[in-house]
Write a protein that holds these residues in place. Structure first.
Motif, short mmCIF file in Angstrom:
data_model
loop_
_atom_site.label_atom_id
_atom_site.label_comp_id
_atom_site.label_asym_id
_atom_site.label_seq_id
_atom_site.Cartn_x
_atom_site.Cartn_y
_atom_site.Cartn_z
N GLY A 1 21.48 16.78 0.02
CA GLY A 1 20.31 17.66 0.07
C GLY A 1 19.33 17.36 1.18
N VAL A 2 19.57 16.29 1.92
CA VAL A 2 18.70 15.97 3.06
C VAL A 2 18.86 17.05 4.13
N PRO A 3 17.76 17.61 4.63
CA PRO A 3 17.86 18.71 5.61
C PRO A 3 18.69 18.32 6.83
N ALA A 4 19.53 19.24 7.26
CA ALA A 4 20.40 18.97 8.41
C ALA A 4 19.58 18.70 9.67
N GLY A 5 18.46 19.40 9.83
CA GLY A 5 17.62 19.20 11.00
C GLY A 5 17.06 17.80 11.08
N THR A 6 16.73 17.23 9.94
CA THR A 6 16.23 15.86 9.89
C THR A 6 17.29 14.88 10.36
N ILE A 7 18.51 15.08 9.89
CA ILE A 7 19.61 14.19 10.30
C ILE A 7 19.90 14.33 11.78
N GLU A 8 19.90 15.57 12.29
CA GLU A 8 20.16 15.79 13.72
C GLU A 8 19.09 15.13 14.58
N ALA A 9 17.83 15.18 14.11
CA ALA A 9 16.76 14.56 14.86
C ALA A 9 16.94 13.05 14.94
N ALA A 10 17.33 12.44 13.79
CA ALA A 10 17.54 11.00 13.77
C ALA A 10 18.72 10.61 14.65
N VAL A 11 19.81 11.39 14.60
CA VAL A 11 20.99 11.10 15.43
C VAL A 11 20.65 11.23 16.91
N SER A 12 19.86 12.24 17.25
CA SER A 12 19.49 12.45 18.66
C SER A 12 18.65 11.32 19.22
N GLN A 13 17.99 10.56 18.33
CA GLN A 13 17.20 9.42 18.77
C GLN A 13 18.01 8.13 18.80
N GLY A 14 19.33 8.24 18.59
CA GLY A 14 20.20 7.08 18.72
C GLY A 14 20.41 6.28 17.46
N SER A 15 20.11 6.85 16.30
CA SER A 15 20.29 6.11 15.05
C SER A 15 21.77 5.88 14.78
N THR A 16 22.11 4.68 14.33
CA THR A 16 23.48 4.39 13.90
C THR A 16 23.70 4.98 12.51
N ARG A 17 24.95 4.96 12.06
CA ARG A 17 25.25 5.49 10.74
C ARG A 17 24.52 4.68 9.65
N TRP A 18 24.43 3.37 9.85
CA TRP A 18 23.73 2.54 8.87
C TRP A 18 22.23 2.85 8.87
N GLN A 19 21.64 3.01 10.07
CA GLN A 19 20.23 3.37 10.16
C GLN A 19 19.98 4.76 9.57
N LEU A 20 20.91 5.66 9.83
CA LEU A 20 20.78 7.01 9.29
C LEU A 20 20.75 6.98 7.77
N LEU A 21 21.61 6.14 7.20
CA LEU A 21 21.67 6.05 5.74
C LEU A 21 20.42 5.39 5.17
N THR A 22 20.06 4.23 5.73
CA THR A 22 19.00 3.42 5.12
C THR A 22 17.60 3.87 5.51
N LYS A 23 17.45 4.51 6.68
CA LYS A 23 16.12 4.90 7.15
C LYS A 23 15.81 6.38 6.95
N VAL A 24 16.84 7.19 6.75
CA VAL A 24 16.60 8.63 6.64
C VAL A 24 17.10 9.17 5.29
N GLU A 25 18.41 9.04 5.08
CA GLU A 25 19.00 9.74 3.93
C GLU A 25 18.54 9.17 2.58
N LEU A 26 18.65 7.87 2.41
CA LEU A 26 18.24 7.28 1.13
C LEU A 26 16.74 7.45 0.86
N PRO A 27 15.86 7.24 1.87
CA PRO A 27 14.44 7.51 1.59
C PRO A 27 14.16 8.96 1.21
N LEU A 28 14.81 9.91 1.88
CA LEU A 28 14.58 11.31 1.56
C LEU A 28 15.22 11.71 0.24
N ALA A 29 16.23 10.97 -0.18
CA ALA A 29 16.89 11.24 -1.47
C ALA A 29 16.26 10.43 -2.59
#
Length: 653
Positions: A553-581
């Motif tokens: 349910g995390v917005p796709a735009g949020t994930i794309e923004a984090a990826v565009s800033q160079g986030s790794t898969r682990w950073q994406l999970l721990t810094k974006v997806e889990l906090p938003l979920a």
């Protein structure tokens, strides 16, 4: 959260932009909770160093003994006056006789149709409402009833389910309609429904045994009451979700409140209400099995007797029958709700089709009666208990040493120390710790509820066993959450894995909780460890689902923004997806811990001891004081665990 989409760098996108304030508050809360645990450990060590003085012991049981004696006195009075008191003579006894007669009557009707007639009716009705796939499932279910030699027990269980569901719907739907149309009544009944859904199933048994005695009447009432909350809640939700514009338009045309209800609200809410009916039926199936403890008979009694003898084969045989019954009823009632697989029959053919179905059922019944078929002959059944026992023995020989060592390690290094910490720490410090956790995670109100819940446990006189139960719940919950988060993350990452796992989770959530004890006993034998294993497996499906849904349910735009800033898969999970979920994760913790509590208590049937054993022992030995106080203590623990794990979520909702 909107700032996540701005190009503010990986750190901003992963932390501050994803609700860094909430994340910081959450980290602060967990740090404070860790301090509370440290204080408990220090208090425990100080108590041991001081030689366990009187001021640092368990909660005094003086009040608890008095409460138990009072309950025992009530039970003794009921036994003496059951046939003399007007309250029983003209109320409870009439209900008891009526319900017992209803169950017997339905069972007699099923027996009158014989196994052939019941099978034909079940297959035809399921085909008409759910399609040919579900009708084949129903046919397979009846085949399992017959071939396992449990046809009569299955019909007894089915009779009790029909009676209980009828009672639950008879009272639940009107209450739900009233709650949907009256805001005041909805606010009044909502905390009652919350409380009922927090209570573990075991806690329902004793009060109804006290009023209705042992066997089918008490089982029917307790099952109906246990299964009623979803009907009330979902019916109220369905009525309240009917578009206000439609209701206002109908009112402007001069419709009466009754016409608005019957011509507008109920038709528009029909599909959602049927979902509530489905949930009620599934809860009734699970409770009917548990009600075997109070003499309900049927398939639940077959499982209960097999587990008491540690006969895994017989338990598996009865468990297979109840699992098939649960899945079949879920599929049939679910299909009625969404109507997607209902065969499309032209209007002009519907009446002849109904007549043909009635004729087929009548012919099947007549044939069955002419040939005196009755229930399926036991000499035509297939013994699967012996081969299952042989497999169980082989598994025990192959991995019994490993599972035994795992169980011993869990008891000695995890469960034992935690239990010693809770029971060996001064009771007032444990109460203060509970209140502190409530304050940290839920605020002042939750802190008061948490502290009072533990004081209530102490006043009931079952403090040591309550702490034993709590230690089991905490250990099982930690394992459940860890496994659930890992599986949920993997499920959200891989669509193929999700497609494979989703039907497995569906099937697991359909199974009655009683059934989970069977494989646990097969692997670990009797004791606390199989109860923990069953609790973990039982609570995993909703935890996995909620974690998966939250991350997806995390917005796709949020994930794309984090990826565009160079986030790794682990950073994406721990810094974006889990906090938003976070909301879904907190709900997963809440649901997991409540389900674990209900299953750990039920683990008394396989030697888990603690409060669940007190309930069972009180039922078996007519010690209603011990049983009732233990049941109330379970409710207090459930209230504490529920409020602490959802306090902040509610506050921020």
């Amino acid at each position: 959260m909107a700032t996540v989409t701005e190009p503010a760098g990986t750190k901003e996108a992963g932390t501050e932009g994803t609700g860094g304030g909430d994340g910081g508050l959450l980290r602060k809360s967990w740090f404070q909770a860790l301090l509370v645990v440290v204080v408990l450990i220090v208090g425990h060590q100080v108590t041991r160093s001081a030689g366990s003085p009187a001021w640092a012991g368990s909660f005094p049981d003086t009040v608890g003994r008095g409460i138990m004696a009072w309950f025992d006195g009530i039970y003794a009075w009921i036994v003496v006056n059951r046939n003399d008191s007007p309250l029983f003579l003209y109320f409870f006894n009439y209900i008891s006789v009526g319900l017992g007669s209803a169950v017997v009557l339905i069972n007699q009707v099923l027996n009158a149709f014989t196994w052939l007639g019941v099978t034909v009716i079940g297959v035809l009705v399921s085909w008409r409402v759910a399609g040919w796939r579900v009708s084949l499932l129903v046919l397979a279910t009846f085949a399992v009833f017959a071939l396992t030699g449990l046809w009569n027990a299955s019909m007894s269980t089915l009779s009790l389910i029909i009676t209980s569901v009828f009672i639950a719907l008879l009272f639940g739907i009107p209450l739900g309609i009233l709650a949907g149309r009256s805001e005041g009544f909805y606010r009044a009944i909502r905390p009652v429904l919350d409380f009922m859904q927090i209570m573990p199933a075991f806690a329902y048994l004793l009060p109804f045994v006290l009023l209705f005695g042992i066997a089918d009447p008490a089982a029917a009432v307790v099952t109906a009451v246990y299964a009623m909350p979803p009907t009330v809640r979902i019916t109220a939700l369905a009525i309240r979700e009917v578009p206000k514009g439609v209701v206002e338009a109908t009112t402007s045309l001069g419709s009466t409140p009754w016409q608005i209800l019957t011509k507008v609200q109920l038709p528009l809410a029909k599909r959602t209400i049927l979902l509530g009916v489905n949930q009620t039926i599934m809860l009734a199936v699970s409770m009917v099995v548990i009600a075997s403890v109070i003499g309900a008979g049927g398939l639940g009694d077959a499982i209960y007797q097999a587990l008491s003898k540690v006969n895994v084969g017989q338990a598996f045989q009865a468990g297979l029958a109840i699992v098939m019954l649960a899945i079949a009823m879920d599929r049939v009632t679910g299909a009625v709700g969404h109507g997607a697989r209902t065969p499309r029959i032209a209007a002009r053919y519907r009446l002849p089709l109904l007549g043909g179905m009635l004729a087929a059922a009548l012919v099947a019944m007549i044939v069955g009666r002419l040939f005196d078929l009755g229930g399926w002959p036991r000499d035509l059944s297939i013994d699967i208990a012996s081969p299952v026992n042989a497999v169980d023995k082989a598994i025990e020989n192959a991995i019994g040493g490993a599972t035994g060592a795992m169980g011993t390690w869990t008891l000695e290094w995890v469960l034992g120390p935690l239990n010693n910490l809770l029971t060996g720490t001064p009771w007032w410090l444990v109460v203060a710790a509970a209140a502190a956790l409530g304050l940290i995670f839920g605020g002042v109100r939750v802190a008061v509820i948490s502290g009072l819940s533990f004081v209530g446990v102490g006043l009931l006189g079952v403090w040591p066993n309550a702490m034993d139960t709590l230690s089991q719940v905490l250990v099982a919950t930690v394992i459940t959450i860890l496994l659930g988060v890992v599986a949920g993350v993997l499920m959200s990452r891989n669509d193929t894995f999700a497609a494979i796992l989703r039907p497995i989770l569906d099937a697991m959530q359909t199974l009655p909780p009683f059934v989970y004890l069977i494989p646990a006993v097969a692997l670990f034998g009797i004791g606390r460890v199989p109860a923990l294993a069953a609790a973990i497996i039982f609570a995993l499906p909703p935890v996995i689902r909620l974690v998966n849904d939250g991350i997806r349910g995390v917005p796709a735009g949020t994930i794309e923004a984090a990826v565009s800033q160079g986030s790794t898969r682990w950073q994406l999970l721990t810094k974006v997806e889990l906090p938003l979920a976070r909301g879904s994760l907190l709900l997963a913790v809440n649901q997991g811990i409540i389900l674990v509590l209900s299953m750990v208590v039920m683990g008394a049937l396989v030697g888990a001891g603690a409060l669940g054993f007190d309930v069972v022992f009180g039922l078996a030995q007519n010690q209603l004081g011990l049983g009732l106080t233990s049941g109330l203590a379970i409710v207090c623990l459930g209230l504490f665990l529920d409020r602490v794990t959802q306090g902040r979520r509610r506050a921020g909702a």
